[in-house]
Design a protein around this motif. Sequence first.
Motif, short mmCIF file in Angstrom:
data_model
loop_
_atom_site.label_atom_id
_atom_site.label_comp_id
_atom_site.label_asym_id
_atom_site.label_seq_id
_atom_site.Cartn_x
_atom_site.Cartn_y
_atom_site.Cartn_z
N GLU A 149 7.07 -14.31 29.68
CA GLU A 149 7.79 -13.27 28.94
C GLU A 149 7.47 -11.85 29.43
OE1 GLU A 149 10.07 -14.31 26.97
OE2 GLU A 149 9.44 -16.42 26.99
N VAL A 150 6.42 -11.72 30.25
CA VAL A 150 6.12 -10.41 30.84
C VAL A 150 6.13 -10.48 32.37
CG1 VAL A 150 4.82 -9.54 28.86
CG2 VAL A 150 3.62 -10.83 30.65
N GLU A 155 0.85 -7.60 21.72
CA GLU A 155 1.14 -8.73 20.83
C GLU A 155 0.50 -10.02 21.35
OE1 GLU A 155 5.51 -6.88 19.53
OE2 GLU A 155 5.36 -8.43 21.10
N ILE A 156 0.57 -10.23 22.65
CA ILE A 156 -0.03 -11.43 23.24
C ILE A 156 -1.55 -11.41 23.07
CG2 ILE A 156 -0.52 -12.56 25.45
CD1 ILE A 156 2.40 -11.88 26.25
N TRP A 181 7.00 -3.73 27.53
CA TRP A 181 5.96 -4.56 28.14
C TRP A 181 4.59 -4.24 27.57
CZ3 TRP A 181 9.20 -7.84 29.43
CH2 TRP A 181 10.42 -7.47 29.98
N ARG A 189 4.03 -3.22 24.60
CA ARG A 189 4.02 -3.81 23.27
C ARG A 189 3.79 -5.32 23.35
NH1 ARG A 189 8.46 -1.87 21.62
NH2 ARG A 189 9.85 -3.66 21.84
N ARG A 190 4.44 -5.97 24.32
CA ARG A 190 4.24 -7.41 24.47
C ARG A 190 2.81 -7.75 24.88
NH1 ARG A 190 9.68 -10.77 26.22
NH2 ARG A 190 10.85 -10.08 24.38
N TYR A 191 2.22 -6.95 25.76
CA TYR A 191 0.81 -7.17 26.11
C TYR A 191 -0.05 -7.12 24.85
CZ TYR A 191 2.12 -6.13 31.02
OH TYR A 191 2.68 -6.13 32.27
N ASP A 236 11.68 -15.69 17.74
CA ASP A 236 10.90 -14.70 18.49
C ASP A 236 10.38 -15.33 19.78
OD1 ASP A 236 7.78 -15.45 18.13
OD2 ASP A 236 8.89 -16.00 16.32
N TYR A 237 9.98 -14.50 20.72
CA TYR A 237 9.67 -15.00 22.07
C TYR A 237 8.42 -15.88 22.14
CZ TYR A 237 6.09 -11.31 22.72
OH TYR A 237 4.99 -10.51 22.61
N HIS A 279 3.39 -18.42 27.90
CA HIS A 279 3.98 -17.25 27.25
C HIS A 279 3.97 -16.03 28.16
CE1 HIS A 279 -0.24 -17.87 26.20
NE2 HIS A 279 -0.40 -16.57 26.07
N THR A 307 13.88 -2.48 19.09
CA THR A 307 12.74 -3.14 19.75
C THR A 307 12.76 -2.93 21.26
OG1 THR A 307 13.91 -5.23 19.99
CG2 THR A 307 12.64 -4.91 17.98
#
Length: 375
Positions: free
Chosen positions: A155-156, A187-188, A181, A183-185, A130-131, A152, A175
Motif C-alpha cells: 500500500e506504500v 498508521e502502519i 504516504w 500518514r500511511r507510514y 479500508d486498506y 500491507h 483523505t
Amino acid sequence: MTDTTADAATDSTPDSTADSTAERIETFIEQLRVPPGSEVDLKQDFDPRFRAGIAKKSDGVELLDVGIELLAEYQRRLAAEQTRGVLVCLQALDAGGKDGTIRHVMSGMSPQGVRVANFKVPSAEELDHDYLWRYARQLPRRGEITIFNRSHYEEVLVVRVHPENLDRQKLPGATKDGDVWARRYREINAWERYLAENGFKVVKLFLNLSKEEQRIRFLKRIDVPDRNWKFSAADVRERAHWGAYQRAFSQMLSATSTPWAPWYVVPADRKWLARLCAAAVLAHTLIDIGPHYPEMSEPARRELAKAKKELEKEAPRGAPADPYKASVAAKSHERHEKDGKKDGKKEPGKGGGKEAGKNGGKNGRKNRREKQSQG
C-alpha cells in the motif's frame, strides 16, 4: 556495511545453549537490520551481493540446515504454548525469491502451525474496506506463524509507484489531501505496535535484488520451459519503474523500521544466502520470544497416569505394555553395552578388552607354575 564472521549461525541444542546461540545470531543479523530512525538510501547502504561474512555456499547450506532444525523446535514450543504469534512480512520485487525462501526456511516446521497468505490485486470486496482490512483478516492466531507473501507494505510501494491504484480505493477527497504516504507510514507503525503489544511479533524482511540479477532470473524463466508459467510480460514492464521502486523502498525502510518491528534488508542475489539470512532473523525472533512447553497441573498428571494404565492393560499377550518405553530402554541398554566395550578396549588389563584377556591368561599360567614348583 562490512562483513562479519559467519560464526553467526546457529546451535542445534536450543535448551542448553539458547543464550549463546541468540547472541551469535543477533551478531549475524545486526548487519541486515535497519536502525530505527535512520535515513536509508537502498542503493548506497545495502548491497544485494553482500556475503554477510560467509565465504562459501557449502558453509551457508550447512548453517541453513542447523537453522531450520532450530526453527522447527521453537515453532513446536510456540504452537504448544498458544500465547504468542508471529507475523512474517516478505517484500521483494518480482523474482526476488519470496516463494523459494518460504519453501526452504519453513521446510522443517509443522504445517499445522504455519500458514502463508498471498496478496494479489485487491478484489471488489476488499476495495470496499479500508486498506488494512484484507491484511487484518489473515493475521496469525496465538501459537501460529503466518507469512505474508507481499504484505500491507504494498500500500506504500505499488500504490505509490502507480497512483492510479489509489483512485480505485474509493477514498474520500479529504483523505487525499496532504502527504498520504506519511500518514500511511504512521498508521502502519501504530497497527504493528498494537499487534506487538498484544503478543504478536512482526518480522519484516525485504529481499534486496539487483536489477541485473532480476534480468538474469527473468531470462531463465523464459529459457526453461518448466518455468515459463512463472513469467509475465508485465514484470518486464515494471522494470521501467526501477528507480521509482528503489526510492519507495528507501522511504518505506526509513519511515517504518521501528523498535517493535524493525526491517531486515536481506541480500537476495544469492538465493542460498537469502534463505540463511531469513532463517536467522526468524530464529532470533523465536528465541527472543522464548516459548516453552506448558507444564502439566497435578490433576492433569493424574489423568495421564490413569490413561496410561488403561492403555497398558490393553497390550496383546507377549507384547510390551508400553512399546515406546520398551524401545527407549532397549536403546539405552544397547548404548551402555557399546560404551562398556569401548572402555574395555581403551583400558588394557582392566577387564573385558582383548589385551586384558591376553594378560589375564599369561598371569594365570604363571601363577599355576609357581604353585606347582612350591608343591
